[in-house]
Structures are given as C-alpha cells and as structure tokens.
Write a protein that holds these residues in place. Structure first.
Motif, PDB file in Angstrom:
ATOM      1  N   ILE A  31      -3.655  20.682   9.634  1.00  0.00           N
ATOM      2  CA  ILE A  31      -3.538  22.002   8.973  1.00  0.00           C
ATOM      3  C   ILE A  31      -4.171  23.098   9.773  1.00  0.00           C
ATOM      4  O   ILE A  31      -3.577  24.191  10.176  1.00  0.00           O
ATOM      5  N   ARG A  32      -5.308  23.045   9.921  1.00  0.00           N
ATOM      6  CA  ARG A  32      -6.155  23.965  10.270  1.00  0.00           C
ATOM      7  C   ARG A  32      -5.728  24.487  11.816  1.00  0.00           C
ATOM      8  O   ARG A  32      -5.787  25.447  12.205  1.00  0.00           O
ATOM      9  N   ASP A  33      -5.508  23.358  12.691  1.00  0.00           N
ATOM     10  CA  ASP A  33      -5.424  23.308  14.107  1.00  0.00           C
ATOM     11  C   ASP A  33      -3.885  23.208  14.507  1.00  0.00           C
ATOM     12  O   ASP A  33      -3.758  23.122  15.787  1.00  0.00           O
ATOM     13  N   ALA A  34      -3.021  23.371  13.521  1.00  0.00           N
ATOM     14  CA  ALA A  34      -1.458  23.350  13.740  1.00  0.00           C
ATOM     15  C   ALA A  34      -1.117  23.904  15.242  1.00  0.00           C
ATOM     16  O   ALA A  34      -0.373  23.359  15.908  1.00  0.00           O
ATOM     17  N   ASP A  35      -1.583  25.314  15.310  1.00  0.00           N
ATOM     18  CA  ASP A  35      -1.116  25.937  16.296  1.00  0.00           C
ATOM     19  C   ASP A  35      -2.363  26.457  17.429  1.00  0.00           C
ATOM     20  O   ASP A  35      -2.135  26.784  18.351  1.00  0.00           O
ATOM     21  N   ARG A  36      -3.596  25.977  16.744  1.00  0.00           N
ATOM     22  CA  ARG A  36      -4.814  26.703  17.475  1.00  0.00           C
ATOM     23  C   ARG A  36      -4.774  26.268  18.848  1.00  0.00           C
ATOM     24  O   ARG A  36      -5.020  27.017  19.914  1.00  0.00           O
ATOM     25  N   HIS A  37      -4.823  24.940  18.957  1.00  0.00           N
ATOM     26  CA  HIS A  37      -5.052  24.440  20.516  1.00  0.00           C
ATOM     27  C   HIS A  37      -3.638  24.687  21.310  1.00  0.00           C
ATOM     28  O   HIS A  37      -3.980  25.102  22.722  1.00  0.00           O
ATOM     29  N   LYS A  38      -2.599  24.757  20.908  1.00  0.00           N
ATOM     30  CA  LYS A  38      -1.403  25.006  21.436  1.00  0.00           C
ATOM     31  C   LYS A  38      -1.347  26.311  22.158  1.00  0.00           C
ATOM     32  O   LYS A  38      -1.032  26.727  23.216  1.00  0.00           O
ATOM     33  N   ASN A  39      -2.133  27.339  21.186  1.00  0.00           N
ATOM     34  CA  ASN A  39      -2.064  28.835  21.551  1.00  0.00           C
ATOM     35  C   ASN A  39      -3.432  28.977  22.470  1.00  0.00           C
ATOM     36  O   ASN A  39      -3.459  30.264  22.859  1.00  0.00           O
ATOM     37  N   ASN A  40      -4.297  27.959  22.727  1.00  0.00           N
ATOM     38  CA  ASN A  40      -5.472  28.297  23.599  1.00  0.00           C
ATOM     39  C   ASN A  40      -5.182  28.495  24.921  1.00  0.00           C
ATOM     40  O   ASN A  40      -4.952  27.648  25.406  1.00  0.00           O
ATOM     41  N   GLU A  41      -5.248  29.662  25.608  1.00  0.00           N
ATOM     42  CA  GLU A  41      -5.175  29.899  26.959  1.00  0.00           C
ATOM     43  C   GLU A  41      -6.214  28.942  27.908  1.00  0.00           C
ATOM     44  O   GLU A  41      -5.793  28.591  28.957  1.00  0.00           O
TER      45      GLU A  41
END
Length: 108
Positions: A95-105
């Motif tokens: 839940i917390r990281d659903a997009d966090r790592h995908k959006n990490n440049e």
C-alpha cells in the motif's frame, strides 16, 4: 521449511539443546552482534575493505542463518507469529510503496 516450521524447530532446539532461551535483552544484543558479523563480511566481499586472514574462511550464508536464528528466538519469546507478521508487513509495504519505487528516478 516454512517460517512457522523454523519457529517450531528453533523452539524445539532451544528446549532440547539450549536448555532455555536467553532473556530478550541478551538475545537483542546477540542479534546486533550477528548482524555486525554479516556487515563485516559484506563490507569485505562487496565493499572496499579487504579481507584479513581471519576473514577468509567465513561463510556468509551461515552468518545470515545466525541472524535468522536469533530473530526467530526473539519472535518465539515475545509471542510473534512471523508468518502473520510478514504477511501484514508486505500488505503495508504494498500500500505504502505502490508507486513510490516505480516513480523513483534513482531506480531507473
């Protein structure tokens, strides 16, 4: 071996061979010591530090198993079911990281 089987196996070993669990504070200190041994190997094998003669025969897998053993001891002592804790933790991370790592440049 499942996590629950590992918890059961460690508990059986402690009661048959280890006599009893060390107290929680002692096991926490032992856990830190074991994590330090893993860190020592990692810094020499994958980092910039060089191996000393005394480090050459170390077994990273064995040291990681030591960490796992003591962590399981602490879970057993404190009534933590690691299978359930891991399931809950993965849900939290999902839940917390659903997009966090995908959006990490930095990870691209």
């Amino acid at each position: 071996m499942t996590i629950q089987e590992a918890q059961d196996t460690v508990d059986q070993w402690i009661n048959a061979t280890g006599v009893r669990y060390f107290n929680e504070l002692t096991n926490t200190a032992i856990l830190m010591e074991e994590v330090g041994e893993v860190a020592r190997i990692m810094s020499r094998k994958y980092g910039e530090q060089s191996f000393k003669k005394s480090d050459e025969a170390v077994d990273l897998g064995d040291e990681m198993a030591d960490v796992l053993f003591v962590l399981i001891c602490l879970a057993n002592q404190t009534g933590i079911n690691l299978t359930e804790a891991m399931k809950k933790n993965l849900i939290k991370k999902s839940i917390r990281d659903a997009d966090r790592h995908k959006n990490n440049e930095k990870l691209k």
